[in-house]
Write a protein that holds these residues in place. Sequence first.
Motif, PDB file in Angstrom:
ATOM      1  N   GLY A   1       0.912  -3.622  -6.249  1.00  0.00           N
ATOM      2  CA  GLY A   1       1.324  -2.323  -5.734  1.00  0.00           C
ATOM      3  C   GLY A   1       0.211  -1.321  -5.952  1.00  0.00           C
ATOM      4  N   LEU A   2      -0.207  -0.647  -4.895  1.00  0.00           N
ATOM      5  CA  LEU A   2      -1.320   0.301  -4.980  1.00  0.00           C
ATOM      6  C   LEU A   2      -0.835   1.692  -4.602  1.00  0.00           C
ATOM      7  CD1 LEU A   2      -4.956  -0.221  -3.858  1.00  0.00           C
ATOM      8  CD2 LEU A   2      -3.735   1.789  -3.013  1.00  0.00           C
ATOM      9  N   ASP A   3      -1.182   2.666  -5.439  1.00  0.00           N
ATOM     10  CA  ASP A   3      -0.811   4.050  -5.157  1.00  0.00           C
ATOM     11  C   ASP A   3      -1.800   4.965  -5.891  1.00  0.00           C
ATOM     12  OD1 ASP A   3       2.014   5.245  -3.919  1.00  0.00           O
ATOM     13  OD2 ASP A   3       0.986   6.666  -5.226  1.00  0.00           O
ATOM     14  N   ASN A   4      -1.924   6.205  -5.394  1.00  0.00           N
ATOM     15  CA  ASN A   4      -2.833   7.151  -6.043  1.00  0.00           C
ATOM     16  C   ASN A   4      -2.106   8.134  -6.945  1.00  0.00           C
ATOM     17  OD1 ASN A   4      -1.588   8.765  -4.170  1.00  0.00           O
ATOM     18  ND2 ASN A   4      -3.468   9.546  -3.222  1.00  0.00           N
TER      19      ASN A   4
ATOM     20  N   LEU B   1      -3.855   1.913  -9.778  1.00  0.00           N
ATOM     21  CA  LEU B   1      -4.060   3.305  -9.400  1.00  0.00           C
ATOM     22  C   LEU B   1      -5.336   3.394  -8.575  1.00  0.00           C
ATOM     23  CD1 LEU B   1      -3.174   6.307  -9.760  1.00  0.00           C
ATOM     24  CD2 LEU B   1      -4.686   6.368 -11.748  1.00  0.00           C
ATOM     25  N   SER B   2      -5.215   3.723  -7.313  1.00  0.00           N
ATOM     26  CA  SER B   2      -6.386   3.782  -6.444  1.00  0.00           C
ATOM     27  C   SER B   2      -6.046   4.505  -5.159  1.00  0.00           C
ATOM     28  CB  SER B   2      -6.888   2.368  -6.124  1.00  0.00           C
ATOM     29  OG  SER B   2      -8.008   2.415  -5.263  1.00  0.00           O
ATOM     30  N   ASP B   3      -7.064   5.057  -4.514  1.00  0.00           N
ATOM     31  CA  ASP B   3      -6.917   5.667  -3.200  1.00  0.00           C
ATOM     32  C   ASP B   3      -6.939   4.552  -2.160  1.00  0.00           C
ATOM     33  OD1 ASP B   3      -7.329   7.001  -0.718  1.00  0.00           O
ATOM     34  OD2 ASP B   3      -8.222   8.698  -1.776  1.00  0.00           O
ATOM     35  N   ALA B   4      -6.009   4.594  -1.220  1.00  0.00           N
ATOM     36  CA  ALA B   4      -5.946   3.552  -0.199  1.00  0.00           C
ATOM     37  C   ALA B   4      -7.215   3.502   0.639  1.00  0.00           C
ATOM     38  CB  ALA B   4      -4.738   3.778   0.702  1.00  0.00           C
ATOM     39  N   ALA B   5      -7.897   4.633   0.781  1.00  0.00           N
ATOM     40  CA  ALA B   5      -9.128   4.668   1.572  1.00  0.00           C
ATOM     41  C   ALA B   5     -10.269   3.918   0.897  1.00  0.00           C
ATOM     42  CB  ALA B   5      -9.541   6.113   1.843  1.00  0.00           C
ATOM     43  N   GLU B   6     -10.080   3.543  -0.374  1.00  0.00           N
ATOM     44  CA  GLU B   6     -11.104   2.799  -1.106  1.00  0.00           C
ATOM     45  C   GLU B   6     -10.705   1.345  -1.320  1.00  0.00           C
ATOM     46  OE1 GLU B   6     -11.637   5.026  -4.666  1.00  0.00           O
ATOM     47  OE2 GLU B   6     -12.394   6.817  -3.630  1.00  0.00           O
TER      48      GLU B   6
ATOM     49  N   LEU C   1       0.836  -1.200   0.000  1.00  0.00           N
ATOM     50  CA  LEU C   1       0.000   0.000   0.000  1.00  0.00           C
ATOM     51  C   LEU C   1       0.874   1.255   0.000  1.00  0.00           C
ATOM     52  CD1 LEU C   1      -3.262   0.586   1.854  1.00  0.00           C
ATOM     53  CD2 LEU C   1      -1.412   2.216   2.253  1.00  0.00           C
ATOM     54  N   GLY C   2       0.561   2.182  -0.928  1.00  0.00           N
ATOM     55  CA  GLY C   2       1.403   3.368  -1.077  1.00  0.00           C
ATOM     56  C   GLY C   2       2.737   2.981  -1.674  1.00  0.00           C
ATOM     57  N   CYS C   3       2.697   2.202  -2.753  1.00  0.00           N
ATOM     58  CA  CYS C   3       3.912   1.595  -3.301  1.00  0.00           C
ATOM     59  C   CYS C   3       4.832   2.589  -3.986  1.00  0.00           C
ATOM     60  CB  CYS C   3       3.549   0.476  -4.262  1.00  0.00           C
ATOM     61  SG  CYS C   3       2.771   1.046  -5.796  1.00  0.00           S
ATOM     62  N   GLY C   4       4.346   3.798  -4.278  1.00  0.00           N
ATOM     63  CA  GLY C   4       5.192   4.781  -4.948  1.00  0.00           C
ATOM     64  C   GLY C   4       5.677   4.276  -6.288  1.00  0.00           C
ATOM     65  N   THR C   5       6.980   4.362  -6.519  1.00  0.00           N
ATOM     66  CA  THR C   5       7.538   3.967  -7.814  1.00  0.00           C
ATOM     67  C   THR C   5       7.760   2.465  -7.928  1.00  0.00           C
ATOM     68  OG1 THR C   5       9.761   4.467  -6.969  1.00  0.00           O
ATOM     69  CG2 THR C   5       8.632   6.206  -8.200  1.00  0.00           C
ATOM     70  N   GLY C   6       7.274   1.703  -6.947  1.00  0.00           N
ATOM     71  CA  GLY C   6       7.153   0.258  -7.103  1.00  0.00           C
ATOM     72  C   GLY C   6       8.404  -0.580  -6.961  1.00  0.00           C
ATOM     73  N   HIS C   7       9.498  -0.002  -6.519  1.00  0.00           N
ATOM     74  CA  HIS C   7      10.732  -0.773  -6.456  1.00  0.00           C
ATOM     75  C   HIS C   7      10.611  -1.934  -5.474  1.00  0.00           C
ATOM     76  CE1 HIS C   7      14.879  -1.573  -7.271  1.00  0.00           C
ATOM     77  NE2 HIS C   7      15.283  -1.323  -6.044  1.00  0.00           N
TER      78      HIS C   7
END
Length: 361
Positions: free
Chosen positions: A202-205, A231-236, A180-186
Motif C-alpha cells: 500500500g502506497l500513500d503520501n 510512505l511515498s509520492d505516487a509520482a515517484e 496506489l493511494g491506499c489511504g488507511t489501508g483497509h
Amino acid sequence: MHPDGTDSAGTEAFGGRLLELLTGHALTMLISIGYRTGLFEATALGPATSLELAARAGLDERYVREWLAAMAAGRIISYHPDAGWYALPAEHAPLLTGTRASNIGPAAGTLRTLAAVLPSVERCFAEGGGVAFAEFASVAGADLGAQWRPIYDEHLVDGFLGAVPGLLDRLRTGARVLDLGCGTGHAVNLMARAFPASRFVGLDNSADALRLAEAERTGSTPEPENAEFQLSDAAELPAHPPFDVITAFDAVHDQRSPGLVLRRIHDALAPGGVFVMVDGNFSSRLERNLDNPHAALSYAVSLLFCLPTSRADGADGAGGLGAVWGRELATEMLTAAGFLHVRTYPSPRPQSCIFVCTRAG
C-alpha cells in the motif's frame, strides 16, 4: 409576476427548493450524530420514548429528545404522540444502521469533516493553491477513511476485483500487487487476507493515514504478513521491481500530477500486468451529468476535498482534475500514459466504474 418582471411562482418554488437544501444539510449533521452515538441502532431495537432511548444509548435525555424531534419532523424517524414513543421504520433501517455499505452514517460524517475545513477551501477561491491532506486528516482523526471501509467490506473482492476477467484467479495463484493511494489501508489488508499467495504493498503520501493502516494490519487476527505500507509520492513510483497488478480506488484524480502518475503506473507494471482503476462514472462534459442523481454531490465533494488536496503543496497546473473528470478524459489520459487498450466495466456502485488496462507484453 413581480413588477421587476420576475416570475413570482418560480421564485417561490426556488425558495422551497432552498429550504429543502438547508434542511437537508442540517439533518445530515444530525444523521452523523445519530450514527456516531448509536442512536439509530438503539431506535432500531423497537419503539421507545425519548427517556428509554437515552437509556439504551447511554446519553442525555434532553439532547436525545431534541434530536428525535428533528428526526421526526424530517420524516426519518416516526413519532406516535398518543403513546409518546419513537420508531425507526423498517424500510429506513438498512440505510441508517448496520455495517453494510448502504448505511449513510459514514458519508454524513465525511461531510461533517469537509465542513470543518471549509474556511481553508474558501481562501483558495481568492488565493489559489490548495489545502493539505493533513488538515483534513487532523479533523477526521480515527474516522479517516471511514466512508470507504464498509464499501470495501461489501464490494472489494467480489464487486470491484471480481468484475475484472481473470483477476481473482491471478490473485489466488500469486501476484505482486500495489494499491496506489491506499489511504488507511483497509483495502490492502482485506486483499492480503483474501489472497494469501499474493503480496501487497500500500502506497500513500500521508503518514497519518499509513499509521492507521499499519495499526489495522498489526491488530488483525490473523495478522496479514503479506502486506506492507510505504510512505511515498505516487509520482515517484519506481519501475523496478515491477508489479503484476496495480489498483487505485478513487485516488488518481486526487494526484498533483495525474498524467505523470499514470505513466509511472504503466512503467511499474510487468509486461502483461493489469491496472485496475475505480473512479467516477460520469461524463467529462457537464451537460451530460446534469440528470445524474449522483453528480451534484460528487461535484461538491470534489470542490471541498479532491480539488484543494490535489493543488496543495506547491502543485502546478497539472493537478486539479476533480472527482468528476469523467470517463472520456480518463480514457484519453490512460491511453496517453501508454495503455493501448482501455476497457470499462460496471461497478457495484452506480457512481463508480472500473477502468481496466493491461501493459503490452
